[in-house]
Scaffold this active site. Structure first.
Site, PDB file in Angstrom:
ATOM      1  N   GLY A   1       8.067  87.791  81.201  1.00 41.20           N
ATOM      2  CA  GLY A   1       7.682  87.143  79.950  1.00 41.20           C
ATOM      3  C   GLY A   1       6.234  87.381  79.606  1.00 41.20           C
ATOM      4  O   GLY A   1       5.537  86.483  79.116  1.00 41.20           O
ATOM      5  N   ALA A   2       5.761  88.623  79.825  1.00 41.88           N
ATOM      6  CA  ALA A   2       4.326  88.917  79.704  1.00 41.88           C
ATOM      7  C   ALA A   2       3.950  89.541  78.366  1.00 41.88           C
ATOM      8  O   ALA A   2       2.844  90.052  78.221  1.00 41.88           O
ATOM      9  CB  ALA A   2       3.885  89.827  80.847  1.00 41.88           C
TER      10      ALA A   2
ATOM     11  N   VAL B   1      15.403  88.823  81.457  1.00 41.19           N
ATOM     12  CA  VAL B   1      15.470  88.463  82.877  1.00 41.19           C
ATOM     13  C   VAL B   1      16.829  87.887  83.255  1.00 41.19           C
ATOM     14  O   VAL B   1      17.161  87.815  84.439  1.00 41.19           O
ATOM     15  CB  VAL B   1      14.359  87.462  83.259  1.00 41.19           C
ATOM     16  CG1 VAL B   1      12.982  88.080  83.099  1.00 41.19           C
ATOM     17  CG2 VAL B   1      14.474  86.163  82.437  1.00 41.19           C
TER      18      VAL B   1
ATOM     19  N   ASN C   1       7.531  83.783  85.145  1.00 37.75           N
ATOM     20  CA  ASN C   1       7.017  83.044  84.000  1.00 37.75           C
ATOM     21  C   ASN C   1       7.969  82.955  82.817  1.00 37.75           C
ATOM     22  O   ASN C   1       7.908  82.008  82.038  1.00 37.75           O
ATOM     23  CB  ASN C   1       5.707  83.694  83.538  1.00 37.75           C
ATOM     24  CG  ASN C   1       5.267  83.204  82.175  1.00 37.75           C
ATOM     25  OD1 ASN C   1       4.713  82.117  82.028  1.00 37.75           O
ATOM     26  ND2 ASN C   1       5.525  84.010  81.137  1.00 37.75           N
TER      27      ASN C   1
ATOM     28  N   SER D   1       6.998  72.862  85.009  1.00 31.07           N
ATOM     29  CA  SER D   1       6.472  72.097  83.873  1.00 31.07           C
ATOM     30  C   SER D   1       6.374  70.636  84.270  1.00 31.07           C
ATOM     31  O   SER D   1       7.124  70.163  85.139  1.00 31.07           O
ATOM     32  CB  SER D   1       7.421  72.247  82.670  1.00 31.07           C
ATOM     33  OG  SER D   1       7.118  71.303  81.656  1.00 31.07           O
TER      34      SER D   1
ATOM     35  N   TYR E   1      16.035  71.627  80.080  1.00 31.73           N
ATOM     36  CA  TYR E   1      14.774  72.246  80.477  1.00 31.73           C
ATOM     37  C   TYR E   1      14.146  71.499  81.664  1.00 31.73           C
ATOM     38  O   TYR E   1      13.681  72.121  82.628  1.00 31.73           O
ATOM     39  CB  TYR E   1      13.830  72.243  79.280  1.00 31.73           C
ATOM     40  CG  TYR E   1      12.463  72.834  79.524  1.00 31.73           C
ATOM     41  CD1 TYR E   1      12.281  74.213  79.614  1.00 31.73           C
ATOM     42  CD2 TYR E   1      11.336  72.013  79.635  1.00 31.73           C
ATOM     43  CE1 TYR E   1      11.016  74.758  79.820  1.00 31.73           C
ATOM     44  CE2 TYR E   1      10.071  72.547  79.834  1.00 31.73           C
ATOM     45  CZ  TYR E   1       9.919  73.928  79.927  1.00 31.73           C
ATOM     46  OH  TYR E   1       8.664  74.455  80.129  1.00 31.73           O
TER      47      TYR E   1
ATOM     48  N   ALA F   1      16.042  72.252  84.845  1.00 26.33           N
ATOM     49  CA  ALA F   1      15.765  73.609  85.311  1.00 26.33           C
ATOM     50  C   ALA F   1      14.389  73.698  85.960  1.00 26.33           C
ATOM     51  O   ALA F   1      14.218  74.312  87.022  1.00 26.33           O
ATOM     52  CB  ALA F   1      15.882  74.594  84.150  1.00 26.33           C
ATOM     53  N   LYS F   2      13.397  73.077  85.324  1.00 19.77           N
ATOM     54  CA  LYS F   2      12.042  73.145  85.864  1.00 19.77           C
ATOM     55  C   LYS F   2      11.903  72.318  87.144  1.00 19.77           C
ATOM     56  O   LYS F   2      11.069  72.634  88.009  1.00 19.77           O
ATOM     57  CB  LYS F   2      11.039  72.687  84.807  1.00 19.77           C
ATOM     58  CG  LYS F   2      10.843  73.697  83.678  1.00 19.77           C
ATOM     59  CD  LYS F   2      10.444  75.075  84.200  1.00 19.77           C
ATOM     60  CE  LYS F   2       9.957  76.000  83.095  1.00 19.77           C
ATOM     61  NZ  LYS F   2       9.623  77.352  83.613  1.00 19.77           N
TER      62      LYS F   2
ATOM     63  N   ILE G   1       0.326  73.271  76.603  1.00 16.39           N
ATOM     64  CA  ILE G   1      -0.428  74.515  76.452  1.00 16.39           C
ATOM     65  C   ILE G   1      -0.121  75.100  75.069  1.00 16.39           C
ATOM     66  O   ILE G   1       1.025  75.074  74.617  1.00 16.39           O
ATOM     67  CB  ILE G   1      -0.062  75.540  77.541  1.00 16.39           C
ATOM     68  CG1 ILE G   1      -0.191  74.920  78.938  1.00 16.39           C
ATOM     69  CG2 ILE G   1      -0.919  76.795  77.417  1.00 16.39           C
ATOM     70  CD1 ILE G   1      -1.585  74.519  79.337  1.00 16.39           C
TER      71      ILE G   1
END
Length: 275
Positions: free
Chosen positions: A13-14, A64, A90, A152, A165, A168-169, A198
């Site tokens: 994810g860059a 991914v 990421n 997260s 989410y 998963a995190k 962020i």
């Protein structure tokens, strides 16, 4: 020369946001970076910027979540650079909804990108890492490798509307702790960074954000109500959201030699804020 000069780093994810900042930070510190993104233009733009700072890298375009991706990603690092030293998992996004309105597809999509994808990449990397460690041990070389998984504060504290989410995190933390125990014998540290608020396209105020991203043929709404952004920033002790560069700095802490004896930990990068 940077503190990780010559190391080979994989970053998923860059192409933009935090992932791009991580890739550029590692490159600036001397790493050779294998850049991934689902968006070919974004991946190659990051790669071009890496070249401008005098570093080297290669792009691996693709999702991914594709079954073949992990093996291709790891093989690229070995074929191109002959090494594998740092893995940063990421890539990800959010697909929010309260539980009674959440579909199985929403639930499974978050597990696929945030948990299954890192699992597959790390599984594919294991034979390479164990082989490299064996050769180094026989040669009397001490070398510490690094894995940084992205979690997260939603995964640590929960967040309404993000049961998929957050779950998963939270699983990322379990993955991190377990692998730190399995891979310590290979001299690999495995840590996680849990981001707070962020500044990315996923967290922008909707008055300025694009509003939607397309993932696997689905339009997923991103961004946050303006008033929610203001509320969050007011609740952060530092008084503002973090920048992608600051987020990348937290990841770098676990990639630098100074953290060679820290493993199995989760660092919160949130300006002091918790839900």
């Amino acid at each position: 020369m940077g503190s990780i000069d010559g190391r080979v780093a994989l970053v998923t994810g860059a192409g933009q946001g935090i992932g791009r900042a991580i890739a550029l930070k590692l490159a600036a510190e001397g790493a050779r970076v294998v850049v991934n993104d689902i968006d070919a233009d974004a991946a190659h733009d990051t790669l071009e910027t890496i070249g401008k700072v005098g570093a080297s890298g290669v792009a691996v375009v693709g999702s991914v979540t594709d079954e073949e991706f992990a093996g291709r990603f790891v093989r690229t690092a070995v074929d191109r650079f002959g090494a594998l030293d740092i893995i940063v998992n990421n890539a990800g996004y959010t697909w929010d909804g309260v539980i009674q309105r959440m579909t199985d597809e929403q639930w499974e999509a978050m597990l696929a990108v945030h948990v299954t994808a890192p699992f597959r990449i790390l599984r594919a990397a294991q034979p390479v890492i164990s082989g490299l460690h064996r050769a180094e041990r026989e040669a009397g070389i001490a070398h510490t490798r690094k894995v940084v998984n992205i979690s997260s504060i939603s995964g640590l504290d929960g967040n309404p509307g993000q049961v998929n989410y957050s779950s998963a995190k939270a699983a990322v933390v379990g993955l991190t702790k377990t692998l730190s125990k399995e891979w310590g014998r290979y001299q690999v540290t495995v840590n996680a960074v849990a981001f707070g608020f962020i500044q990315t396209r996923l967290t922008q105020a909707r008055s300025v954000a694009d509003g939607h991203i397309t993932v696997a043929g689905h339009e997923v709404r991103v961004g946050m109500p303006d008033e929610r952004v203001s509320e969050l920033e007011a609740a952060i002790p530092l008084g503002r959201a973090g920048t992608p560069e600051e987020a990348a700095g937290a990841v770098y802490l676990f990639c630098a030699p100074e953290s060679d004896y820290i493993s199995g930990e989760t660092l919160v990068c949130g300006g002091g804020y918790h839900f």
